[in-house]
Scaffold this motif. Structure first.
Motif, PDB file in Angstrom:
ATOM      1  N   LEU A   7       0.711  -0.992  -0.032  1.00  0.00           N
ATOM      2  CA  LEU A   7      -0.033  -0.003   0.178  1.00  0.00           C
ATOM      3  C   LEU A   7       0.781   1.120   0.155  1.00  0.00           C
ATOM      4  CD1 LEU A   7      -2.928  -1.038   2.493  1.00  0.00           C
ATOM      5  CD2 LEU A   7      -3.088  -0.684  -0.088  1.00  0.00           C
ATOM      6  N   CYS A  39      -1.860   4.002   3.372  1.00  0.00           N
ATOM      7  CA  CYS A  39      -1.740   2.761   4.686  1.00  0.00           C
ATOM      8  C   CYS A  39      -2.638   3.319   5.973  1.00  0.00           C
ATOM      9  CB  CYS A  39      -0.265   2.986   5.209  1.00  0.00           C
ATOM     10  SG  CYS A  39       0.796   1.970   4.060  1.00  0.00           S
ATOM     11  N   ASN A  42      -6.371   2.763   4.635  1.00  0.00           N
ATOM     12  CA  ASN A  42      -6.635   1.399   5.006  1.00  0.00           C
ATOM     13  C   ASN A  42      -6.830   0.754   6.410  1.00  0.00           C
ATOM     14  OD1 ASN A  42      -6.857  -1.778   4.059  1.00  0.00           O
ATOM     15  ND2 ASN A  42      -4.775  -1.757   5.223  1.00  0.00           N
ATOM     16  N   CYS A  46     -10.791   0.977   6.319  1.00  0.00           N
ATOM     17  CA  CYS A  46     -11.174  -0.424   6.173  1.00  0.00           C
ATOM     18  C   CYS A  46     -11.206  -1.318   7.258  1.00  0.00           C
ATOM     19  CB  CYS A  46     -10.086  -0.860   4.732  1.00  0.00           C
ATOM     20  SG  CYS A  46     -10.392  -0.029   3.398  1.00  0.00           S
TER      21      CYS A  46
END
Length: 106
Positions: A7, A39, A42, A46
Protein backbone atom coordinates in the motif's frame (compact mmCIF):
# COMPACT_ATOMS: atom_id res chain seq x y z
CA UNK A 1 3.42 -5.76 7.26
CA UNK A 2 3.56 -6.97 3.63
CA UNK A 3 0.19 -5.34 2.92
CA UNK A 4 1.41 -2.03 4.38
CA UNK A 5 4.53 -2.16 2.22
CA UNK A 6 2.48 -2.74 -0.93
CA UNK A 7 0.00 0.00 0.00
CA UNK A 8 2.81 2.41 0.83
CA UNK A 9 4.47 1.79 -2.55
CA UNK A 10 1.15 2.16 -4.38
CA UNK A 11 0.37 5.41 -2.58
CA UNK A 12 3.90 6.66 -3.20
CA UNK A 13 3.32 6.24 -6.90
CA UNK A 14 -0.36 7.23 -7.18
CA UNK A 15 -0.37 10.44 -5.14
CA UNK A 16 2.37 12.21 -7.14
CA UNK A 17 0.83 10.87 -10.37
CA UNK A 18 -2.54 12.42 -9.49
CA UNK A 19 -0.81 15.69 -8.67
CA UNK A 20 1.09 15.63 -11.97
CA UNK A 21 -2.15 15.12 -13.86
CA UNK A 22 -3.99 17.81 -11.87
CA UNK A 23 -1.28 20.49 -11.43
CA UNK A 24 1.38 19.50 -13.93
CA UNK A 25 4.03 19.32 -11.20
CA UNK A 26 4.73 17.59 -7.92
CA UNK A 27 7.36 17.35 -5.20
CA UNK A 28 9.15 14.27 -3.89
CA UNK A 29 7.53 14.74 -0.49
CA UNK A 30 4.19 13.86 -2.08
CA UNK A 31 5.40 10.29 -2.51
CA UNK A 32 5.85 10.08 1.25
CA UNK A 33 2.44 11.70 1.81
CA UNK A 34 0.78 9.27 -0.60
CA UNK A 35 2.28 6.23 1.07
CA UNK A 36 1.26 7.42 4.51
CA UNK A 37 -2.24 8.31 3.32
CA UNK A 38 -2.94 4.95 1.69
CA UNK A 39 -1.72 3.01 4.74
CA UNK A 40 -3.76 5.16 7.12
CA UNK A 41 -6.86 4.93 4.93
CA UNK A 42 -6.54 1.16 4.91
CA UNK A 43 -6.21 0.93 8.68
CA UNK A 44 -8.85 3.53 9.52
CA UNK A 45 -11.45 3.24 6.77
CA UNK A 46 -11.17 -0.46 5.99
CA UNK A 47 -10.35 -1.85 9.44
CA UNK A 48 -11.56 0.48 12.20
CA UNK A 49 -14.61 1.76 10.32
CA UNK A 50 -15.46 -1.43 8.45
CA UNK A 51 -18.92 -1.53 10.04
CA UNK A 52 -19.76 2.05 8.98
CA UNK A 53 -21.50 3.12 5.79
CA UNK A 54 -19.55 4.12 2.69
CA UNK A 55 -20.25 7.84 3.14
CA UNK A 56 -18.73 7.82 6.63
CA UNK A 57 -15.72 5.91 5.40
CA UNK A 58 -15.22 8.29 2.46
CA UNK A 59 -15.42 11.31 4.77
CA UNK A 60 -12.87 9.69 7.06
CA UNK A 61 -10.59 9.04 4.09
CA UNK A 62 -10.84 12.66 2.98
CA UNK A 63 -10.05 13.67 6.56
CA UNK A 64 -7.00 11.42 6.60
CA UNK A 65 -5.64 12.90 3.37
CA UNK A 66 -6.35 16.46 4.50
CA UNK A 67 -4.75 15.79 7.88
CA UNK A 68 -1.60 14.30 6.35
CA UNK A 69 -1.31 17.23 3.95
CA UNK A 70 -1.80 19.70 6.81
CA UNK A 71 0.89 18.10 8.96
CA UNK A 72 3.32 17.83 6.05
CA UNK A 73 2.54 21.38 4.92
CA UNK A 74 3.16 22.82 8.37
CA UNK A 75 6.44 20.92 8.63
CA UNK A 76 7.75 21.40 5.08
CA UNK A 77 6.34 24.80 4.16
CA UNK A 78 5.93 26.66 7.43
CA UNK A 79 8.75 25.28 9.58
CA UNK A 80 11.36 24.40 6.94
CA UNK A 81 10.35 27.14 4.49
CA UNK A 82 10.23 24.99 1.34
CA UNK A 83 7.11 26.75 -0.05
CA UNK A 84 6.08 23.69 -2.04
CA UNK A 85 2.42 24.73 -2.17
CA UNK A 86 0.29 27.61 -0.99
CA UNK A 87 -3.51 27.57 -0.76
CA UNK A 88 -3.73 30.90 1.06
CA UNK A 89 -5.73 32.41 -1.82
CA UNK A 90 -8.20 29.51 -1.93
CA UNK A 91 -11.36 29.94 0.18
CA UNK A 92 -11.65 28.08 3.48
CA UNK A 93 -7.94 27.33 3.82
CA UNK A 94 -6.06 26.44 6.98
CA UNK A 95 -2.70 28.23 7.21
CA UNK A 96 -2.51 28.09 3.42
CA UNK A 97 -1.66 24.38 3.64
CA UNK A 98 -5.04 22.73 3.02
CA UNK A 99 -8.40 23.98 1.85
CA UNK A 100 -11.99 22.79 1.88
CA UNK A 101 -12.44 22.65 -1.94
CA UNK A 102 -9.61 20.12 -2.29
CA UNK A 103 -10.74 18.18 0.78
CA UNK A 104 -14.13 17.75 -0.87
CA UNK A 105 -12.49 16.43 -4.05
CA UNK A 106 -10.84 13.62 -2.09
Amino acid sequence: MYQDAILFMAGSWAYPAIEMIWRGKTHSSMALAGGICLCLINHICCDLLSDKNIVSRCLAGAGVITGVELVMGIFLNCLLGFHIWDYSKVPFNILGQVCLPYSVLW
